[in-house]
Design a protein around this motif. Structure first.
Motif, PDB file in Angstrom:
ATOM      1  N   ALA A  40       1.047  -1.108  -0.065  1.00  0.00           N
ATOM      2  CA  ALA A  40       0.187  -0.061   0.068  1.00  0.00           C
ATOM      3  C   ALA A  40       0.785   1.325  -0.180  1.00  0.00           C
ATOM      4  CB  ALA A  40      -0.897  -0.093   1.161  1.00  0.00           C
ATOM      5  N   SER A  41       1.868   1.282  -0.821  1.00  0.00           N
ATOM      6  CA  SER A  41       2.733   2.372  -0.934  1.00  0.00           C
ATOM      7  C   SER A  41       1.904   3.642  -1.240  1.00  0.00           C
ATOM      8  CB  SER A  41       3.765   2.229  -2.018  1.00  0.00           C
ATOM      9  OG  SER A  41       4.659   1.070  -1.744  1.00  0.00           O
ATOM     10  N   LEU A  42       2.579   4.814  -0.910  1.00  0.00           N
ATOM     11  CA  LEU A  42       1.809   6.080  -1.110  1.00  0.00           C
ATOM     12  C   LEU A  42       2.517   6.725  -2.218  1.00  0.00           C
ATOM     13  CD1 LEU A  42       1.325   7.269   2.599  1.00  0.00           C
ATOM     14  CD2 LEU A  42      -0.355   5.924   1.007  1.00  0.00           C
ATOM     15  N   ASP A  43       3.534   6.176  -2.767  1.00  0.00           N
ATOM     16  CA  ASP A  43       4.236   6.990  -3.780  1.00  0.00           C
ATOM     17  C   ASP A  43       4.091   6.151  -5.345  1.00  0.00           C
ATOM     18  OD1 ASP A  43       5.876   4.721  -3.365  1.00  0.00           O
ATOM     19  OD2 ASP A  43       7.764   5.668  -3.202  1.00  0.00           O
ATOM     20  N   ALA A  44       4.851   6.047  -5.962  1.00  0.00           N
ATOM     21  CA  ALA A  44       4.817   5.337  -7.541  1.00  0.00           C
ATOM     22  C   ALA A  44       5.597   4.241  -7.522  1.00  0.00           C
ATOM     23  CB  ALA A  44       5.334   6.508  -8.455  1.00  0.00           C
ATOM     24  N   THR A  45       5.478   3.716  -6.418  1.00  0.00           N
ATOM     25  CA  THR A  45       6.361   2.236  -6.223  1.00  0.00           C
ATOM     26  C   THR A  45       5.685   1.238  -7.512  1.00  0.00           C
ATOM     27  OG1 THR A  45       6.933   2.532  -4.162  1.00  0.00           O
ATOM     28  CG2 THR A  45       6.798   0.386  -4.926  1.00  0.00           C
ATOM     29  N   THR A  46       4.384   1.230  -7.448  1.00  0.00           N
ATOM     30  CA  THR A  46       3.667   0.487  -8.027  1.00  0.00           C
ATOM     31  C   THR A  46       4.161   0.614  -9.726  1.00  0.00           C
ATOM     32  OG1 THR A  46       1.720  -0.025  -6.801  1.00  0.00           O
ATOM     33  CG2 THR A  46       1.267  -0.499  -8.957  1.00  0.00           C
ATOM     34  N   THR A  47       4.078   1.963 -10.071  1.00  0.00           N
ATOM     35  CA  THR A  47       4.329   2.006 -11.501  1.00  0.00           C
ATOM     36  C   THR A  47       5.786   1.753 -11.839  1.00  0.00           C
ATOM     37  OG1 THR A  47       2.763   4.190 -11.357  1.00  0.00           O
ATOM     38  CG2 THR A  47       4.517   3.976 -13.324  1.00  0.00           C
ATOM     39  N   ALA A  48       6.586   2.229 -10.998  1.00  0.00           N
ATOM     40  CA  ALA A  48       8.120   2.042 -11.035  1.00  0.00           C
ATOM     41  C   ALA A  48       8.440   0.209 -11.234  1.00  0.00           C
ATOM     42  CB  ALA A  48       8.849   2.516  -9.923  1.00  0.00           C
ATOM     43  N   ALA A  49       7.674  -0.307 -10.189  1.00  0.00           N
ATOM     44  CA  ALA A  49       7.930  -1.833 -10.335  1.00  0.00           C
ATOM     45  C   ALA A  49       7.353  -2.393 -11.506  1.00  0.00           C
ATOM     46  CB  ALA A  49       7.099  -2.568  -9.256  1.00  0.00           C
ATOM     47  N   ARG A  50       6.407  -1.922 -12.230  1.00  0.00           N
ATOM     48  CA  ARG A  50       5.824  -2.368 -13.503  1.00  0.00           C
ATOM     49  C   ARG A  50       6.454  -2.036 -14.598  1.00  0.00           C
ATOM     50  NH1 ARG A  50      -0.552  -1.498 -11.898  1.00  0.00           N
ATOM     51  NH2 ARG A  50      -0.994  -3.368 -11.020  1.00  0.00           N
ATOM     52  N   THR A  51       7.331  -1.131 -14.671  1.00  0.00           N
ATOM     53  CA  THR A  51       8.025  -0.811 -15.849  1.00  0.00           C
ATOM     54  C   THR A  51       9.416  -1.498 -15.848  1.00  0.00           C
ATOM     55  OG1 THR A  51       9.032   1.043 -14.500  1.00  0.00           O
ATOM     56  CG2 THR A  51       7.245   1.486 -15.813  1.00  0.00           C
ATOM     57  N   SER A  52       9.752  -2.375 -15.033  1.00  0.00           N
ATOM     58  CA  SER A  52      11.056  -3.229 -15.173  1.00  0.00           C
ATOM     59  C   SER A  52      10.299  -4.259 -16.022  1.00  0.00           C
ATOM     60  CB  SER A  52      11.381  -3.618 -13.529  1.00  0.00           C
ATOM     61  OG  SER A  52      11.503  -2.473 -12.762  1.00  0.00           O
ATOM     62  N   GLU A  53      11.705  -4.950 -16.475  1.00  0.00           N
ATOM     63  CA  GLU A  53      11.296  -6.009 -17.485  1.00  0.00           C
ATOM     64  C   GLU A  53      12.196  -7.329 -17.025  1.00  0.00           C
ATOM     65  OE1 GLU A  53      12.020  -4.921 -21.402  1.00  0.00           O
ATOM     66  OE2 GLU A  53      11.196  -2.974 -21.111  1.00  0.00           O
ATOM     67  N   PRO A  54      11.736  -7.977 -15.808  1.00  0.00           N
ATOM     68  CA  PRO A  54      12.498  -9.381 -15.569  1.00  0.00           C
ATOM     69  C   PRO A  54      11.738 -10.411 -16.344  1.00  0.00           C
ATOM     70  CG  PRO A  54      10.647  -8.570 -13.869  1.00  0.00           C
ATOM     71  CD  PRO A  54      11.055  -7.529 -14.792  1.00  0.00           C
ATOM     72  N   VAL A  55      12.322 -11.479 -16.242  1.00  0.00           N
ATOM     73  CA  VAL A  55      12.291 -12.781 -16.974  1.00  0.00           C
ATOM     74  C   VAL A  55      10.595 -12.800 -16.791  1.00  0.00           C
ATOM     75  CG1 VAL A  55      12.416 -15.276 -17.084  1.00  0.00           C
ATOM     76  CG2 VAL A  55      14.295 -13.596 -17.016  1.00  0.00           C
ATOM     77  N   SER A  56      10.221 -13.171 -15.683  1.00  0.00           N
ATOM     78  CA  SER A  56       8.907 -13.507 -15.427  1.00  0.00           C
ATOM     79  C   SER A  56       8.344 -12.602 -14.066  1.00  0.00           C
ATOM     80  CB  SER A  56       8.615 -15.029 -15.131  1.00  0.00           C
ATOM     81  OG  SER A  56       7.387 -15.242 -14.693  1.00  0.00           O
ATOM     82  N   TYR A  57       7.329 -11.854 -13.919  1.00  0.00           N
ATOM     83  CA  TYR A  57       7.060 -10.930 -13.159  1.00  0.00           C
ATOM     84  C   TYR A  57       5.692 -11.095 -12.691  1.00  0.00           C
ATOM     85  CZ  TYR A  57       6.466  -6.387 -11.176  1.00  0.00           C
ATOM     86  OH  TYR A  57       6.383  -5.034 -10.635  1.00  0.00           O
ATOM     87  N   THR A  58       5.430 -10.853 -11.248  1.00  0.00           N
ATOM     88  CA  THR A  58       4.125 -10.699 -10.614  1.00  0.00           C
ATOM     89  C   THR A  58       4.178  -9.559  -9.846  1.00  0.00           C
ATOM     90  OG1 THR A  58       3.625 -13.107 -10.671  1.00  0.00           O
ATOM     91  CG2 THR A  58       2.206 -11.868  -9.475  1.00  0.00           C
ATOM     92  N   HIS A  59       3.178  -8.588  -9.963  1.00  0.00           N
ATOM     93  CA  HIS A  59       3.024  -7.711  -8.869  1.00  0.00           C
ATOM     94  C   HIS A  59       1.736  -7.606  -8.247  1.00  0.00           C
ATOM     95  CE1 HIS A  59       2.180  -3.325  -7.829  1.00  0.00           C
ATOM     96  NE2 HIS A  59       3.403  -3.400  -7.253  1.00  0.00           N
ATOM     97  N   LEU A  60       1.717  -7.831  -6.652  1.00  0.00           N
ATOM     98  CA  LEU A  60       0.682  -7.763  -6.028  1.00  0.00           C
ATOM     99  C   LEU A  60       0.678  -6.383  -5.168  1.00  0.00           C
ATOM    100  CD1 LEU A  60       1.176 -11.123  -4.254  1.00  0.00           C
ATOM    101  CD2 LEU A  60      -0.243 -10.540  -6.401  1.00  0.00           C
ATOM    102  N   THR A  61      -0.652  -5.652  -5.039  1.00  0.00           N
ATOM    103  CA  THR A  61      -0.631  -4.462  -4.370  1.00  0.00           C
ATOM    104  C   THR A  61      -1.652  -4.907  -3.190  1.00  0.00           C
ATOM    105  OG1 THR A  61      -0.238  -3.039  -6.304  1.00  0.00           O
ATOM    106  CG2 THR A  61      -1.278  -2.115  -4.056  1.00  0.00           C
ATOM    107  N   LEU A  62      -1.048  -4.409  -2.117  1.00  0.00           N
ATOM    108  CA  LEU A  62      -1.905  -4.811  -0.657  1.00  0.00           C
ATOM    109  C   LEU A  62      -2.821  -3.543  -0.694  1.00  0.00           C
ATOM    110  CD1 LEU A  62       0.682  -6.600   1.671  1.00  0.00           C
ATOM    111  CD2 LEU A  62      -1.009  -7.600   0.172  1.00  0.00           C
ATOM    112  N   PRO A  63      -3.985  -3.695  -0.233  1.00  0.00           N
ATOM    113  CA  PRO A  63      -4.814  -2.680   0.220  1.00  0.00           C
ATOM    114  C   PRO A  63      -4.653  -1.940   1.370  1.00  0.00           C
ATOM    115  CG  PRO A  63      -6.147  -4.526   0.807  1.00  0.00           C
ATOM    116  CD  PRO A  63      -4.623  -4.817   0.194  1.00  0.00           C
ATOM    117  N   THR A  64      -4.833  -0.746   1.647  1.00  0.00           N
ATOM    118  CA  THR A  64      -4.427   0.303   2.844  1.00  0.00           C
ATOM    119  C   THR A  64      -5.410  -0.276   3.945  1.00  0.00           C
ATOM    120  OG1 THR A  64      -3.796   2.050   1.200  1.00  0.00           O
ATOM    121  CG2 THR A  64      -4.451   2.535   3.706  1.00  0.00           C
ATOM    122  N   ILE A  65      -5.036  -0.625   5.100  1.00  0.00           N
ATOM    123  CA  ILE A  65      -5.866  -1.026   6.181  1.00  0.00           C
ATOM    124  C   ILE A  65      -6.446  -0.024   7.026  1.00  0.00           C
ATOM    125  CG2 ILE A  65      -5.758  -2.419   8.278  1.00  0.00           C
ATOM    126  CD1 ILE A  65      -3.618  -4.173   6.793  1.00  0.00           C
TER     127      ILE A  65
END
Length: 66
Positions: A40-65
């Motif tokens: 539940a990052s408040l910055d652009a962590t999600t965007t930055a992680a998704r723009t990386s190009e690893p071999v096989s990649y899964t991105h999970l975003t946890l909700p804010t509690i």
């Protein structure tokens, strides 16, 4: 794959927009799957992680509690 075994890296991240791409890019080439868990990052962590190009990649975003 290393020694005939599938290798995965789980990378927890919270407000790591500036550093996450370097961390993903630094994962050794024998790693088959990278899982980024955005806590539940408040910055652009999600965007930055998704723009990386690893071999096989899964991105999970946890909700804010709160």
């Amino acid at each position: 794959m290393l020694a005939g075994r599938t290798i995965a890296v789980v990378m927890p991240a919270y407000n790591e927009a500036k550093l996450i791409r370097g961390a993903i890019d630094g994962v050794p080439g024998f790693v088959d799957h990278i899982i980024v868990v955005d806590d539940a990052s408040l910055d652009a962590t999600t965007t930055a992680a998704r723009t990386s190009e690893p071999v096989s990649y899964t991105h999970l975003t946890l909700p804010t509690i709160c």
